[in-house]
Design an enzyme around this catalytic site. Structure first.
Site, PDB file in Angstrom:
ATOM      1  N   HIS A  45       0.821  -1.210   0.000  1.00  0.00           N
ATOM      2  CA  HIS A  45       0.000   0.000   0.000  1.00  0.00           C
ATOM      3  C   HIS A  45       0.855   1.261   0.000  1.00  0.00           C
ATOM      4  CE1 HIS A  45       0.507  -1.511   4.154  1.00  0.00           C
ATOM      5  NE2 HIS A  45       0.706  -0.245   4.476  1.00  0.00           N
TER       6      HIS A  45
ATOM      7  N   CYS B 122       1.418   1.402  12.139  1.00  0.00           N
ATOM      8  CA  CYS B 122       2.370   1.085  11.077  1.00  0.00           C
ATOM      9  C   CYS B 122       2.700   2.392  10.363  1.00  0.00           C
ATOM     10  CB  CYS B 122       1.807   0.044  10.105  1.00  0.00           C
ATOM     11  SG  CYS B 122       0.457   0.616   9.055  1.00  0.00           S
TER      12      CYS B 122
END
Length: 644
Positions: free
Chosen positions: A67, A178
């Protein structure tokens, strides 16, 4: 907005042809571009690869969620891809990956989009959905499966909200985070919640994602908890957990090892966390191997230093250029670069910025190691390396330059780490004074004393290295130029490329006054070759490249002349065994030719835009084009053999 709103039949690959990681990423990014979801393949792919460099998004169990969130994305999208044979994606469990969900989020993604993307992470914890997706053969079937899974998840959530948790259950708190805050953050959250329910443990999870902080832990939550779990790959607020048993792990452990984390948090065996002042948000032991730590600290210093080097270096170089254009009398050549008033202004401005180079390098290396308390001590160490003050040499400074600042930065950081351990058992009432008094004073005195010693040998090494480089000529210079030029092409912006570039900029400071650095010239020539080689190859060997690759070749022409080596990354990622060797050969030739003829460069960056700051500009361009042409021809021949 639901997950199905982010899926599109036009952005699905039902059987990936790639079998290794970078090629699979490139194939998926190209599909997003073909579907009109991203506008710049290179920018978006660089974002994906940058995220992969932090931690693999191959989660294991045959699942990966690459991503990126950047300006290349035109419309929030989740690309679904399936590999029937499996891809070597460097997954956390070391097994092949079969299902891919490439998340593309625009820079300005709103909360609705981010919530939907987080929802995808939660749905993928359902093993039945994963099994059904592996069997799917049509894009419409994939959308139907997600629609049904979303309905089932929503139903489950509404049922769980009405469940009253028993007050006698153990209680733990957790924080998940994250770097991009889109996928792993929420997968870790749900994994911890689901496992806690199985184990009969009450849990509250704070998420630090792209939406900001959600379900923030209160003071009462933390006080009531028997343990704290940090599952994060980025900094989170740690001071609030002082005195609590705490487990600090990567976010991937929150997904894959949730049971282990919860059991450890409730067992009473976790180490008690002691906040040591400043902003020590991540423990050293949780961040990787010694080698990766050293590289991370070094790159933190280098990345902050480079703007000073580039800005100041080019300003100084312009001062020399202005004086050469306006003219300087033969008897005043010693004042070249500051003889005319305009040149003197440029020289002063550039010199001021340049003077911060070593303190900034050392300061930010130290701050990476010890956070904010290390910054002031590191700055001082770098300044001492620059001034050259040493024991017994107050009247005859011994500047240790780039190497001395590098050593000083690490010294400063670890001195502060040492002091944190020394002062760890002081009364809690003195916590505030540690960061503003004890660390800077004792850190400065200890590091300063060490630098008085360090400057002596490091100055000798630095002087010897500069003399060696200045005396290089012919074969020796050619070998060094070829080596550094080739290094620039090995990983196209990675650690080896950065090592060569940092070495080049390190030689620049001592050589600007003498016309520039041969080393820096070889480094920049080598770095310009790969993207230029791609551009030339797409022209000479059109049949070996797709229409889109040919269009990207034009972009690489601009990036190559601008000294942006990373422009070649998408091509290298798609076919590294042919691309990288071709690049290395051409870059080595260009760097070797530059070294052999002793061509000098006074600027640390800029490509063709600083060509007038090269001692022999026409010959320099010829050598770069020769290296690029060699790379292009080798690449073209390799591609022809591949397609036979």
């Amino acid at each position: 907005m639901k997950i199905v709103d982010l899926l599109s039949v036009d952005a699905m690959i039902m059987n990936l042809s790639a079998t290794e990681k970078k090629a699979a990423i490139h194939e998926m990014v190209e599909k997003l571009h073909a579907a009109g979801r991203i506008e710049d393949v290179t920018v978006f792919e660089e974002g994906i690869l940058a995220r992969e460099a932090q931690t693999s998004t191959g989660l294991g169990d045959g699942l990966a969620m690459p991503h990126a969130k950047n300006k290349a994305v035109l419309k929030p999208t989740v690309l679904f891809a399936k590999s029937n044979s499996g891809v070597d994606y460097e997954a956390l469990d070391g097994q092949p990956t079969f299902l891919f969900f490439m998340i593309a989020a625009p820079d300005g993604a709103n909360d609705t989009h981010l919530q939907a993307l987080a929802g995808l992470s939660r749905l993928l914890l359902n093993p039945e959905l994963i099994a059904d997706l592996k069997k799917a053969t049509q894009p419409e079937e994939v959308i139907h499966l997600f629609d049904e899974a979303q309905k089932e998840y929503d139903k489950k959530e509404s049922q769980e909200e009405s469940v009253v948790v028993s007050s006698d259950q153990p209680f733990v708190v957790a924080v998940t985070a994250c770097p991009t805050g889109i996928a792993h953050t929420y997968m870790a959250e749900d994994a911890l919640k689901n496992k806690a329910k199985e184990l009969g443990v009450e849990i509250k999870v704070e998420t630090n994602g792209s939406e900001g902080i959600k379900h923030a832990l209160t003071k009462e939550d933390i006080e009531r908890a028997s343990g704290v779990i940090i599952a994060a790959d980025k900094n989170v607020e740690m001071a609030r957990f002082d005195g609590k048993p705490l487990i600090n792990r990567p976010v991937s452990d929150g997904i894959k090892k949730s049971a282990e984390l919860i059991e450890l948090a409730t067992s009473g065996k976790a180490n008690v966390y002691h906040h040591t002042g400043g902003n020590d948000t991540k423990e050293e032991s949780a961040s990787g191997s010694i080698g990766s730590q050293i590289y991370k600290h070094l790159m933190n210093g280098v990345s902050h230093m480079l703007p000073f080097v580039i800005g100041g270096g080019i300003a100084i170089a312009l001062a020399f250029l202005i004086d050469q254009m306006l003219g300087v009398p033969t008897d005043s050549l010693g004042s070249l670069g500051s003889y005319n008033q305009v040149a003197a202004y440029f020289n002063t401005i550039g010199g001021t910025a340049f003077s911060f180079m070593l303190p900034v390098l050392a300061g930010f290396i130290a701050s990476s190691i010890a956070d904010r308390p290390g910054l002031i001590v590191g700055f001082a160490a770098g300044a001492m390396a620059s001034s050259g003050v040493a024991f017994g040499q107050l009247e005859n400074p011994m500047p240790s330059g780039f190497l001395g600042a590098l050593v000083g930065g690490f010294l400063a950081g670890y001195v502060i780490i040492f002091l944190k351990k020394v002062f760890a058992n002081l009364p809690k009432s003195l916590d505030g004074i540690k960061a503003i008094l004890f660390y800077p004073v004792f850190g400065l005195l200890i590091t300063g004393g060490l630098m008085l010693l360090v400057n002596i040998p490091m100055s000798a090494i630095n002087t010897g290295l500069n003399n060696f480089l200045n005396n290089l000529s012919g074969g020796n210079a050619a070998i060094l130029g070829a080596l550094l030029g080739g290094m620039m092409a090995v990983d196209l912006g990675g650690p080896i490329n950065k090592a060569a570039y940092v070495f080049g900029t390190g030689t620049l400071a001592a050589s600007v006054a003498t016309g520039g650095s041969v080393v820096m010239a070889a480094v920049m020539a080598g770095g310009m070759v790969p993207p230029l080689a791609i551009a030339i190859a797409t022209i000479l060997f059109k049949k070996e490249f797709s229409k889109k690759d040919q269009e990207a070749g034009i972009t690489n022409l601009i990036m190559g002349f601008s000294f942006i080596t990373e422009g070649a990354i998408p091509f290298a990622a798609a076919d590294p065994l042919r691309m990288i060797p071709s690049f290395i050969i051409g870059s080595s030739v260009a760097g070797g030719l530059v070294g052999a003829l002793g061509i000098k460069l006074m600027a640390p960056h800029g490509g063709i835009f600083v060509i007038m700051l090269v001692s022999q500009p026409i010959l320099y361009l010829v050598f770069i084009l020769v290296g690029s042409l060699i790379s292009a021809v080798i690449l073209g021949m390799l591609l022809k053999n591949k397609n036979k």
